[in-house]
Design a protein around this motif. Structure first.
Motif, PDB file in Angstrom:
ATOM      1  N   GLY A 236       0.816  -1.205   0.000  1.00 12.94           N
ATOM      2  CA  GLY A 236       0.000   0.000   0.000  1.00 12.94           C
ATOM      3  C   GLY A 236       0.850   1.255   0.000  1.00 12.94           C
ATOM      4  O   GLY A 236       0.556   2.224  -0.705  1.00 12.94           O
ATOM      5  N   ILE A 237       1.919   1.262   0.788  1.00 10.29           N
ATOM      6  CA  ILE A 237       2.816   2.426   0.827  1.00 10.29           C
ATOM      7  C   ILE A 237       3.482   2.639  -0.531  1.00 10.29           C
ATOM      8  O   ILE A 237       3.516   3.756  -1.064  1.00 10.29           O
ATOM      9  CB  ILE A 237       3.883   2.244   1.917  1.00 10.29           C
ATOM     10  CG1 ILE A 237       3.248   2.348   3.310  1.00 10.29           C
ATOM     11  CG2 ILE A 237       4.993   3.288   1.769  1.00 10.29           C
ATOM     12  CD1 ILE A 237       4.220   2.115   4.430  1.00 10.29           C
ATOM     13  N   LEU A 238       3.991   1.572  -1.136  1.00  7.14           N
ATOM     14  CA  LEU A 238       4.703   1.704  -2.395  1.00  7.14           C
ATOM     15  C   LEU A 238       3.776   2.090  -3.545  1.00  7.14           C
ATOM     16  O   LEU A 238       4.181   2.803  -4.471  1.00  7.14           O
ATOM     17  CB  LEU A 238       5.432   0.404  -2.717  1.00  7.14           C
ATOM     18  CG  LEU A 238       6.546   0.027  -1.742  1.00  7.14           C
ATOM     19  CD1 LEU A 238       7.204  -1.281  -2.158  1.00  7.14           C
ATOM     20  CD2 LEU A 238       7.590   1.127  -1.655  1.00  7.14           C
ATOM     21  N   ALA A 239       2.531   1.635  -3.477  1.00  6.27           N
ATOM     22  CA  ALA A 239       1.578   1.968  -4.539  1.00  6.27           C
ATOM     23  C   ALA A 239       1.316   3.465  -4.610  1.00  6.27           C
ATOM     24  O   ALA A 239       1.035   4.022  -5.671  1.00  6.27           O
ATOM     25  CB  ALA A 239       0.271   1.218  -4.320  1.00  6.27           C
ATOM     26  N   LEU A 304      -1.553   5.462   3.888  1.00 12.69           N
ATOM     27  CA  LEU A 304      -1.381   4.834   2.599  1.00 12.69           C
ATOM     28  C   LEU A 304      -1.057   3.351   2.716  1.00 12.69           C
ATOM     29  O   LEU A 304      -1.219   2.604   1.766  1.00 12.69           O
ATOM     30  CB  LEU A 304      -0.280   5.548   1.817  1.00 12.69           C
ATOM     31  CG  LEU A 304      -0.570   7.031   1.525  1.00 12.69           C
ATOM     32  CD1 LEU A 304       0.569   7.632   0.727  1.00 12.69           C
ATOM     33  CD2 LEU A 304      -1.881   7.202   0.791  1.00 12.69           C
ATOM     34  N   GLY A 305      -0.605   2.915   3.865  1.00 11.97           N
ATOM     35  CA  GLY A 305      -0.357   1.494   4.034  1.00 11.97           C
ATOM     36  C   GLY A 305      -1.644   0.695   4.115  1.00 11.97           C
ATOM     37  O   GLY A 305      -1.698  -0.464   3.703  1.00 11.97           O
ATOM     38  N   LEU A 306      -2.717   1.310   4.620  1.00 10.72           N
ATOM     39  CA  LEU A 306      -3.963   0.585   4.822  1.00 10.72           C
ATOM     40  C   LEU A 306      -4.607   0.057   3.551  1.00 10.72           C
ATOM     41  O   LEU A 306      -5.121  -1.051   3.534  1.00 10.72           O
ATOM     42  CB  LEU A 306      -4.975   1.472   5.577  1.00 10.72           C
ATOM     43  CG  LEU A 306      -4.594   1.801   7.024  1.00 10.72           C
ATOM     44  CD1 LEU A 306      -5.672   2.667   7.648  1.00 10.72           C
ATOM     45  CD2 LEU A 306      -4.410   0.531   7.839  1.00 10.72           C
ATOM     46  N   PRO A 307      -4.626   0.821   2.439  1.00  9.45           N
ATOM     47  CA  PRO A 307      -5.312   0.330   1.254  1.00  9.45           C
ATOM     48  C   PRO A 307      -4.572  -0.768   0.520  1.00  9.45           C
ATOM     49  O   PRO A 307      -4.947  -1.134  -0.589  1.00  9.45           O
ATOM     50  CB  PRO A 307      -5.430   1.576   0.368  1.00  9.45           C
ATOM     51  CG  PRO A 307      -5.142   2.728   1.241  1.00  9.45           C
ATOM     52  CD  PRO A 307      -4.188   2.198   2.254  1.00  9.45           C
TER      53      PRO A 307
END
Length: 344
Positions: A236-239, A304-307
């Motif tokens: 999620g973070i990298l996206a 942003l990690g959650l999605p």
């Protein structure tokens, strides 16, 4: 009475400041609108809201254990001019440290007085560059510690006729620059975790106490010792890393660091200092040795990690997206991200 809302705790705002930090003041007034409601635009309020979302995500009771690791430039001021406190790329050299010993001792003593535990101090590669790492704290306390640390360091330097700056490239556009690693790991309330994850409990060691929690990242049976939760959060973070760059790199000098101990693509790797996210994990390691080290902002890494959902960690590693290398590019990335879903 204005601080009793269960939406935000302001216990960390009221502390007795040591004399060295006499100018550091906190107020709860700016965090609230007329009528007493919390102001959603205040960064601390946004952090609290993201942490609440993290805790509620999947009914897991997730919590963030994190710490910032800041680099900064120290300069001496004389006759209207500013020059680095020392010259030379002698990283970790004790003799370089002695040139700023009084300042560093004052920082350590003052930080102890406000509950910020300094773990390590050393010189870095650039002129006048120092790095100080602090012990991890839970949730919003880590962000409070980071803010207190940066303000305190600047004040202590000023009291000594010096200048401390966290600007990316304070003295020259050449060579290394100042960064800020955000070290974090995910934990969850005991009993709410996946089967077998209780093997990751750490109590009163490694600078923190995880009593009542188990690591949500550590899974001895998973690839690289990582759990499915860790893989999803990482993906999620990298996206969303290109949009995240707008918050992590807000000024032009930031982009002079790309390719020079700063990433150029949104990738991850095991213990690779040049990756956007450096994963510290081993198949046979312990829970305290399993964490992420991205160049990321606290609340956005949380959000942003959650999605990540079912995003593939393998894809995030091998199909890396290039990060913005200029201000105009990063703004367009934020606009595209905001059109898909509101950031906050």
């Amino acid at each position: 009475d204005t601080c009793r809302s269960n939406e935000a705790s302001f216990a960390t705002l009221y502390v007795t400041m040591p004399h060295a930090l006499q100018c550091v003041t906190y107020t709860a007034s700016v965090t609230r609108r007329a009528g007493g409601q919390l102001n959603p635009a205040v960064p601390r309020t946004a952090c609290r809201r993201m942490l609440q979302r993290l805790e509620a995500f999947g009914n897991r009771g997730l919590a963030l254990l994190s710490a910032f690791e800041y680099e900064f430039g120290l300069a001496r001021c004389s006759g209207g001019s500013v020059c680095p406190a020392f010259v030379g790329p002698e990283t970790f050299l004790t003799l370089q440290m002695t040139k700023s010993a009084d300042f560093l001792y004052a920082v350590e003593e003052a930080m102890e007085g406000v509950g910020v535990d300094v773990c390590a101090m050393h010189t870095e590669a650039a002129d006048g560059q120092l790095e100080i790492a602090v012990a991890p704290k839970w949730n919003i306390d880590a962000a409070d510690a980071a803010s207190t640390f940066k303000t305190g360091v600047k004040e202590i330097a000023q009291q000594r006729g010096m200048l401390a700056t966290f600007m990316s490239k304070p003295f020259s556009l050449e060579g290394g620059g100042n960064g800020g690693h955000f070290n974090f790991s995910l934990w969850q309330a005991m009993g709410a975790g996946e089967r077998g994850m209780r093997r990751g409990v750490v109590r009163s060691e490694g600078g923190f106490d995880s009593t009542g929690f188990v690591s949500a990242q550590r899974d001895p049976d998973g690839a690289f010792g990582l759990s499915a939760t860790a893989a999803s959060f990482l993906a999620g973070i990298l996206a969303h890393a290109p949009a995240l760059e707008a918050f992590c790199s807000p000024t032009p000098p930031c982009y002079k660091r790309h390719g020079n101990w700063a990433p150029t693509v949104a990738n991850w790797a095991i213990d690779d200092r040049m990756a956007a996210v450096r994963v510290k994990s081993q198949q046979s390691g312990s829970a305290k040795e399993c964490y992420f080290v991205p160049e990321a902002a606290f609340e956005l890494a949380n959000l942003l990690g959650l999605p990540g959902g079912n995003a593939s960690m393998k894809t995030a590693r091998c199909g890396s997206v290039r990060l913005p290398l200029a201000l105009a590019v990063r703004r367009s990335c934020v606009c595209r991200r905001a059109r898909r879903a509101p950031i906050w």
